[in-house]
Design a protein around this motif. Structure first.
Motif, PDB file in Angstrom:
ATOM      1  N   ALA A  94      41.186  47.791  42.443  1.00  0.00           N
ATOM      2  CA  ALA A  94      40.328  47.121  41.470  1.00  0.00           C
ATOM      3  C   ALA A  94      39.350  46.159  42.139  1.00  0.00           C
ATOM      4  O   ALA A  94      38.275  45.895  41.595  1.00  0.00           O
ATOM      5  N   LEU A  95      39.709  45.647  43.291  1.00  0.00           N
ATOM      6  CA  LEU A  95      38.800  44.748  44.012  1.00  0.00           C
ATOM      7  C   LEU A  95      37.494  45.441  44.377  1.00  0.00           C
ATOM      8  O   LEU A  95      36.463  44.783  44.543  1.00  0.00           O
ATOM      9  N   LEU A  96      37.525  46.754  44.469  1.00  0.00           N
ATOM     10  CA  LEU A  96      36.300  47.501  44.766  1.00  0.00           C
ATOM     11  C   LEU A  96      35.253  47.329  43.676  1.00  0.00           C
ATOM     12  O   LEU A  96      34.055  47.274  43.969  1.00  0.00           O
ATOM     13  N   ILE A  97      35.682  47.228  42.430  1.00  0.00           N
ATOM     14  CA  ILE A  97      34.730  47.090  41.324  1.00  0.00           C
ATOM     15  C   ILE A  97      33.956  45.780  41.444  1.00  0.00           C
ATOM     16  O   ILE A  97      32.730  45.757  41.354  1.00  0.00           O
ATOM     17  N   GLY A  98      34.679  44.683  41.662  1.00  0.00           N
ATOM     18  CA  GLY A  98      34.015  43.391  41.839  1.00  0.00           C
ATOM     19  C   GLY A  98      33.135  43.366  43.072  1.00  0.00           C
ATOM     20  O   GLY A  98      32.022  42.821  43.050  1.00  0.00           O
ATOM     21  N   LEU A 128      33.983  38.405  32.997  1.00  0.00           N
ATOM     22  CA  LEU A 128      35.340  38.939  32.888  1.00  0.00           C
ATOM     23  C   LEU A 128      35.718  39.750  34.136  1.00  0.00           C
ATOM     24  O   LEU A 128      36.817  39.587  34.683  1.00  0.00           O
ATOM     25  N   VAL A 129      34.796  40.597  34.594  1.00  0.00           N
ATOM     26  CA  VAL A 129      35.072  41.408  35.791  1.00  0.00           C
ATOM     27  C   VAL A 129      35.230  40.517  37.026  1.00  0.00           C
ATOM     28  O   VAL A 129      36.154  40.710  37.829  1.00  0.00           O
ATOM     29  N   LEU A 130      34.373  39.531  37.173  1.00  0.00           N
ATOM     30  CA  LEU A 130      34.464  38.650  38.343  1.00  0.00           C
ATOM     31  C   LEU A 130      35.713  37.767  38.282  1.00  0.00           C
ATOM     32  O   LEU A 130      36.343  37.509  39.313  1.00  0.00           O
ATOM     33  N   PHE A 131      36.090  37.311  37.082  1.00  0.00           N
ATOM     34  CA  PHE A 131      37.328  36.537  36.935  1.00  0.00           C
ATOM     35  C   PHE A 131      38.534  37.410  37.278  1.00  0.00           C
ATOM     36  O   PHE A 131      39.445  36.987  37.990  1.00  0.00           O
ATOM     37  N   GLY A 132      38.540  38.635  36.769  1.00  0.00           N
ATOM     38  CA  GLY A 132      39.621  39.569  37.102  1.00  0.00           C
ATOM     39  C   GLY A 132      39.665  39.885  38.586  1.00  0.00           C
ATOM     40  O   GLY A 132      40.739  40.011  39.179  1.00  0.00           O
ATOM     41  N   SER A 133      38.501  39.999  39.203  1.00  0.00           N
ATOM     42  CA  SER A 133      38.446  40.260  40.645  1.00  0.00           C
ATOM     43  C   SER A 133      38.969  39.066  41.438  1.00  0.00           C
ATOM     44  O   SER A 133      39.623  39.240  42.466  1.00  0.00           O
ATOM     45  N   LEU A 134      38.682  37.866  40.958  1.00  0.00           N
ATOM     46  CA  LEU A 134      39.197  36.673  41.618  1.00  0.00           C
ATOM     47  C   LEU A 134      40.721  36.640  41.544  1.00  0.00           C
ATOM     48  O   LEU A 134      41.398  36.381  42.546  1.00  0.00           O
ATOM     49  N   TRP A 135      41.272  36.936  40.363  1.00  0.00           N
ATOM     50  CA  TRP A 135      42.725  36.990  40.242  1.00  0.00           C
ATOM     51  C   TRP A 135      43.304  38.087  41.130  1.00  0.00           C
ATOM     52  O   TRP A 135      44.306  37.881  41.808  1.00  0.00           O
ATOM     53  N   ALA A 136      42.660  39.253  41.139  1.00  0.00           N
ATOM     54  CA  ALA A 136      43.136  40.370  41.964  1.00  0.00           C
ATOM     55  C   ALA A 136      43.102  40.002  43.442  1.00  0.00           C
ATOM     56  O   ALA A 136      43.992  40.388  44.207  1.00  0.00           O
ATOM     57  N   LEU A 137      42.079  39.255  43.842  1.00  0.00           N
ATOM     58  CA  LEU A 137      41.991  38.825  45.241  1.00  0.00           C
ATOM     59  C   LEU A 137      43.141  37.904  45.607  1.00  0.00           C
ATOM     60  O   LEU A 137      43.795  38.074  46.644  1.00  0.00           O
ATOM     61  N   TRP A 138      43.437  36.922  44.754  1.00  0.00           N
ATOM     62  CA  TRP A 138      44.565  36.020  45.029  1.00  0.00           C
ATOM     63  C   TRP A 138      45.889  36.767  44.991  1.00  0.00           C
ATOM     64  O   TRP A 138      46.757  36.567  45.832  1.00  0.00           O
ATOM     65  N   TYR A 139      46.054  37.652  43.997  1.00  0.00           N
ATOM     66  CA  TYR A 139      47.302  38.404  43.881  1.00  0.00           C
ATOM     67  C   TYR A 139      47.504  39.278  45.118  1.00  0.00           C
ATOM     68  O   TYR A 139      48.585  39.298  45.696  1.00  0.00           O
ATOM     69  N   HIS A 140      46.468  40.002  45.489  1.00  0.00           N
ATOM     70  CA  HIS A 140      46.568  40.912  46.634  1.00  0.00           C
ATOM     71  C   HIS A 140      46.833  40.145  47.929  1.00  0.00           C
ATOM     72  O   HIS A 140      47.593  40.593  48.782  1.00  0.00           O
ATOM     73  N   THR A 141      46.223  38.977  48.071  1.00  0.00           N
ATOM     74  CA  THR A 141      46.455  38.149  49.250  1.00  0.00           C
ATOM     75  C   THR A 141      47.899  37.664  49.315  1.00  0.00           C
ATOM     76  O   THR A 141      48.558  37.774  50.360  1.00  0.00           O
ATOM     77  N   LEU A 142      48.393  37.116  48.205  1.00  0.00           N
ATOM     78  CA  LEU A 142      49.776  36.626  48.187  1.00  0.00           C
ATOM     79  C   LEU A 142      50.777  37.757  48.363  1.00  0.00           C
ATOM     80  O   LEU A 142      51.804  37.592  49.032  1.00  0.00           O
ATOM     81  N   ALA A 143      50.493  38.919  47.778  1.00  0.00           N
ATOM     82  CA  ALA A 143      51.388  40.065  47.954  1.00  0.00           C
ATOM     83  C   ALA A 143      51.369  40.538  49.405  1.00  0.00           C
ATOM     84  O   ALA A 143      52.402  40.969  49.931  1.00  0.00           O
TER      85      ALA A 143
END
Length: 129
Positions: free
Chosen positions: A38-42, A74-89
């Motif tokens: 999903a980070l690809l979309i952002g 919305l897409v950029l906010f979701g991408s920000l969350w995905a970035l933090w989630y993916h980093t922590l994971a």
């Protein structure tokens, strides 16, 4: 030797629920793969915005209108969350690669840490920016 029971076993989509209960570690692992894609979309939206800025003023106005719209936010906010989630994971997997916190109870705590940590870091980042 042929598998004579092949027709009597449930297929994998039907395993969830009746035969298999998803675990936090499996769900967070699947979500790590989803957020990575999903980070690809952002990233593509930001690249489009930068290319539009380098192309022309009219094209930039169009791209900027999309990125600053409700959908873009919305897409950029979701991408920000995905970035933090993916980093922590990813950090969680580095911990596991070092054979640390592999016990079920500690692995679940680490999973919840990734989930709540990503939400908290996303909110903090939005507040700061």
């Amino acid at each position: 030797m042929p598998d004579v029971n092949r027709g009597n076993r449930p297929l994998s989509p039907f395993m969830i629920g009746q035969y298999y209960r998803p675990q936090l570690t499996s769900v967070t692992s699947i979500l790590t793969r989803i957020t990575g894609n999903a980070l690809l979309i952002g990233a593509l939206m930001v690249i489009w915005w930068l290319l539009a800025a380098a192309t022309s003023e009219e094209y930039f106005r169009t791209a900027n209108a999309v990125l600053t719209s409700g959908f873009g936010d919305l897409v950029l906010f979701g991408s920000l969350w995905a970035l933090w989630y993916h980093t922590l994971a990813g950090i969680r997997h580095l911990v596991w690669d070092n054979a640390q916190m592999l016990e079920l109870e500690r692995a679940e705590k680490l999973g919840w840490g990734v989930v709540f940590g990503s939400v908290i870091l996303t909110i903090v980042t939005v507040i700061i920016i």
